[in-house]
Design a protein around this motif. Structure first.
Motif, PDB file in Angstrom:
ATOM      1  N   HIS A 403       0.856  -1.188   0.000  1.00  0.00           N
ATOM      2  CA  HIS A 403       0.000   0.000   0.000  1.00  0.00           C
ATOM      3  C   HIS A 403       0.890   1.236   0.000  1.00  0.00           C
ATOM      4  CE1 HIS A 403       0.789   0.979   4.276  1.00  0.00           C
ATOM      5  NE2 HIS A 403       0.929  -0.330   4.388  1.00  0.00           N
ATOM      6  N   ASN A 404       0.288   2.386  -0.089  1.00  0.00           N
ATOM      7  CA  ASN A 404       1.046   3.635  -0.170  1.00  0.00           C
ATOM      8  C   ASN A 404       0.957   4.461   1.103  1.00  0.00           C
ATOM      9  OD1 ASN A 404      -1.598   4.441  -0.311  1.00  0.00           O
ATOM     10  ND2 ASN A 404      -1.529   5.028  -2.477  1.00  0.00           N
ATOM     11  N   GLY A 405       0.755   3.793   2.232  1.00  0.00           N
ATOM     12  CA  GLY A 405       0.679   4.499   3.512  1.00  0.00           C
ATOM     13  C   GLY A 405      -0.727   4.820   3.952  1.00  0.00           C
ATOM     14  N   HIS A 415      -8.058  -2.036  -0.276  1.00  0.00           N
ATOM     15  CA  HIS A 415      -7.247  -1.632   0.879  1.00  0.00           C
ATOM     16  C   HIS A 415      -8.100  -1.546   2.152  1.00  0.00           C
ATOM     17  CE1 HIS A 415      -3.779  -0.921  -1.621  1.00  0.00           C
ATOM     18  NE2 HIS A 415      -4.418  -0.021  -2.360  1.00  0.00           N
ATOM     19  N   ASN A 480       4.962   6.620   7.040  1.00  0.00           N
ATOM     20  CA  ASN A 480       4.946   6.722   5.577  1.00  0.00           C
ATOM     21  C   ASN A 480       4.448   8.072   5.064  1.00  0.00           C
ATOM     22  OD1 ASN A 480       5.819   4.109   5.537  1.00  0.00           O
ATOM     23  ND2 ASN A 480       4.044   3.253   4.508  1.00  0.00           N
ATOM     24  N   THR A 482       4.151  11.669   3.576  1.00  0.00           N
ATOM     25  CA  THR A 482       4.949  12.556   2.730  1.00  0.00           C
ATOM     26  C   THR A 482       4.089  13.780   2.395  1.00  0.00           C
ATOM     27  OG1 THR A 482       4.221  11.733   0.567  1.00  0.00           O
ATOM     28  CG2 THR A 482       5.987  10.504   1.678  1.00  0.00           C
ATOM     29  N   GLN A 484       2.882  14.296  -0.314  1.00  0.00           N
ATOM     30  CA  GLN A 484       1.888  13.852  -1.297  1.00  0.00           C
ATOM     31  C   GLN A 484       0.772  13.016  -0.684  1.00  0.00           C
ATOM     32  OE1 GLN A 484       1.995  14.912  -4.616  1.00  0.00           O
ATOM     33  NE2 GLN A 484       3.522  16.213  -3.598  1.00  0.00           N
ATOM     34  N   THR A 485       0.874  12.675   0.590  1.00  0.00           N
ATOM     35  CA  THR A 485      -0.082  11.745   1.203  1.00  0.00           C
ATOM     36  C   THR A 485      -1.523  12.241   1.097  1.00  0.00           C
ATOM     37  OG1 THR A 485       1.570  10.856   2.749  1.00  0.00           O
ATOM     38  CG2 THR A 485      -0.748  10.600   3.353  1.00  0.00           C
ATOM     39  N   ILE A 488      -2.836  11.853  -2.376  1.00  0.00           N
ATOM     40  CA  ILE A 488      -3.132  10.436  -2.633  1.00  0.00           C
ATOM     41  C   ILE A 488      -4.452  10.054  -1.986  1.00  0.00           C
ATOM     42  CG2 ILE A 488      -2.363   8.070  -2.167  1.00  0.00           C
ATOM     43  CD1 ILE A 488       0.534   9.135  -2.304  1.00  0.00           C
ATOM     44  N   ASP A 492      -6.941   8.732  -4.742  1.00  0.00           N
ATOM     45  CA  ASP A 492      -7.067   7.271  -4.789  1.00  0.00           C
ATOM     46  C   ASP A 492      -8.185   6.727  -3.905  1.00  0.00           C
ATOM     47  OD1 ASP A 492      -4.891   7.578  -6.376  1.00  0.00           O
ATOM     48  OD2 ASP A 492      -3.491   6.411  -5.158  1.00  0.00           O
TER      49      ASP A 492
END
Length: 636
Positions: A403-405, A415, A480, A482, A484-485, A488, A492
């Protein structure tokens, strides 16, 4: 001779004293009465009225060398003068960040071993904290040199022994691993050659009933100062006794460490208790029994080394029973009010679910529980603390779920966190206890917040950002984060969910009068959810452009800009207050303050050297002109 009465724990005191005095008058003696020559008190440093012990024990201070005279170094450590700025809980920092070494700073009662939870900002050999301490002392009219607060810096990072200076539980000394800084509330002792056998044998001696009794003779209650430890008599150890005591201390350290290996906030964490016992690891009750046996062995050896006979031993044990509020059975429950005021341990079910949550986020390694990964070798007592606990996912290893955090509480989503938790439990053949989705919605974050709050810091790492009703929740993973979180999260998660909800709402709207009663309820719920998702999206997009998370700031400051998206009221209030302080400039040392108010922070850097160092803007700082009559600038 003078007559003393020991009435500790006796109630009511008036009646107890009356009974004791009456017995002495009738029979000339009573168990609470002590006849002592006051001159005997001169043998003990400070001449305390230690009437309850016998003359042989009192004269030990003349018969034997003190701890310091026996070749040990005993010292106080660092006081940051601003813990909120310089100290973090270890999970707030990047795991491999050498700029934040571990800090031993007191803690709860725990002989031989105690988890070290804190880390301290020591970047560039402590330039920032040294500069801050100098200005702190100068502003209060004291000598401005940093060594007056960051005491004995030449001893930092050495292996030794440390202890909580103030505790409700009694004196408890534990191993201090290499690579740590020790604090003012967590003094330390060292040997000249840093020998492990010398330190371990000392660890056994100083945790013995005899040593604790000799310490207690010099003091009142609950404050184990460096000077007291320095002056306490220390026995002469031959090679045989030193080796045997070191062996017992090493075994006690390992057993005590196993009691922390089920706490996921500890650097010794391996598995939650429910899974650890299934894999055949020694249970806590067996560990406590073994520790009791070691305590008896150590006491017997050390009593002999001090030259105490059976009568002396009885006196010491009886005194310890009266005044010592803790023993090994209290390792997990007795807390130091200064440093462990709000820490908790979860029950087995909640701990299991919390671990499964960590596996889902990639924090913990599922293979440890399935047997696919062998346990790492057990460290030695003075080995440097690991960057990650044995139960965490090693660098480079594939996580249970990629996953991306961000995970989400959204049934059917790839997710979806509740589903992932259930899958983790299924992999380890543990039945999901109750409704996991409901537990995650109602129970988990308050428990998580309490578990990850220690040493007056609150630092949860799983963040639930929710719609106003809590009907839709994004779970962010602090390590995690950033810049950009938040984008996202919108692109997403929130936007796709909003489109889905809008479509479903439109379908029901188009039914018109053909909607059933259930359709009407669903239509109303979807309309509300649509509005809440729009609000969530807009709030995230409002925050995202200037949100620059940095783990050096710690959890609380990093989470503060998101305060309105947390629904747990106590945590929301803390973050709202933190954001207000950020706005006022209270935390201008933080990276987040620089991101939001760069002009204000840069202006302060011109007159505050520690701030300039924090933001790598030393070129902005202007050294003030020395005042008339100044004896010169303070050295670094």
């Amino acid at each position: 001779m003078a007559l003393f009465f020991r009435l500790i724990g006796k109630a009511p005191l008036e009646r107890a004293l009356e009974r004791s005095v009456g017995a002495v008058r009738e029979r000339g003696m009573h168990e609470d009465a002590y006849s002592v020559d006051p001159k005997d008190f001169a043998a003990i440093p400070g001449m305390p009225f230690a009437y309850w012990t016998n003359q042989k024990i009192r004269t030990t201070f003349k018969r034997l060398n003190s701890v310091v005279s026996s070749g040990f170094i005993v010292a106080s450590g660092a006081s940051s003068k601003n813990d909120e700025r310089f100290i973090r809980l270890h999970w707030e920092c990047r795991v491999d960040d050498s700029a934040f070494p571990f800090l031993a700073k007191g803690g709860k009662y725990s002989p031989y071993y105690a988890p070290i939870y804190l880390r301290i900002n020591w970047r560039n050999d402590g330039d920032e904290i040294k500069s801050f301490v100098q200005e702190y002392r100068r502003s209060r009219g004291f000598s401005p040199h940093w060594t007056a607060a960051l005491l004995n810096a030449n001893l930092y990072f050495r292996q030794g022994i440390t202890w909580p200076r103030r505790t409700q539980g009694g004196l408890s000394l534990r191993a201090l691993p290499r690579g740590c800084i020790f604090g003012d509330k967590g003094p330390a002792a060292f040997t000249a050659g840093d020998g492990s056998v010398d330190l371990l044998s000392m660890l056994a001696v100083v945790n013995s009933a005899a040593f604790r009794q000799l310490v207690s003779l010099q003091m009142a209650f609950g404050s184990y100062e460096v000077g007291v430890i320095k002056k306490t008599p220390y026995p002469n150890l031959d090679v045989v006794h030193k080796s045997e005591l070191a062996r017992l201390a090493d075994r006690a350290w390992r057993l005590t460490r196993t009691l922390s290996a089920t706490d996921e906030t500890c650097v010794a964490f391996y598995l939650p208790a429910a899974l650890r016992e299934r894999l055949g690891h020694e249970g806590p009750e067996n560990a406590r029994v073994s520790l009791k046996n070691i305590e008896v062995e150590v006491d017997a050896i050390v009593f002999g080394l001090y030259g105490f006979g059976e009568t002396d031993c009885v006196t010491i044990v009886a005194s310890a029973d009266e005044t010592d509020e803790s023993d090994f059975d209290d390792i997990e429950s007795s807390e130091d009010g200064d440093d462990e005021d709000d820490a908790i341990l979860l029950g087995q079910t909640d701990a299991l679910l919390s671990w499964a949550t960590g596996v889902s986020f990639g924090r913990f390694d599922l293979r440890v529980a399935t047997g696919e990964r062998d346990a790492p070798p057990e460290p030695d007592p003075f080995d440097p603390l690991p960057a990650k606990s044995p139960g965490m996912l090693p660098d480079g290893a594939a996580p249970f779920h990629v996953h991306n955090g961000i995970l989400v509480d959204d049934r059917g989503h790839p997710h979806d966190l509740p589903r992932l938790i259930e899958e983790v439990l299924a992999r380890v053949q543990a039945d999901a206890p109750g409704d996991v989705r409901r537990w995650l919605l109602l129970d988990f974050f308050p428990l998580h917040l309490k578990q990850y709050s220690k040493s007056r810091r609150k630092a949860p790492i799983y963040w639930p950002l929710s719609t106003s009703s809590g009907s839709y929740t994004l779970w962010l993973y602090y390590p995690n984060l950033t810049s950009q979180t938040l984008y996202i999260a919108v692109n997403d998660f929130v936007e796709p969910k909003l489109k889905q909800v809008s479509r479903d709402t439109a379908m029901l709207r188009n039914k018109g009068t053909a909607r059933s009663r259930d359709d009407e309820k669903a239509f109303e719920a979807l309309q509300n959810l649509e509005l809440e998702l729009i609000e969530l999206r807009d709030t995230l997009l409002q925050i995202a452009p200037t949100y620059r998370p940095n783990q050096d700031d710690g959890v609380q400051i990093t989470a503060a800009p998101l305060w309105q998206l947390f629904r747990q009221k106590p945590w929301q209030k803390i973050l709202r207050d933190t954001w207000a302080k950020l706005e006022k400039g209270n935390y201008d040392w933080s990276h987040l303050a620089m991101a939001y108010w760069p002009d204000r922070v840069r202006e302060k850097c011109k007159t505050d050297k520690s701030l300039a160092i924090a933001h790598h803007l030393e070129h902005l700082y202007v050294e003030p002109e020395p005042k008339s009559g100044s004896k010169g600038k303070a050295g670094k």
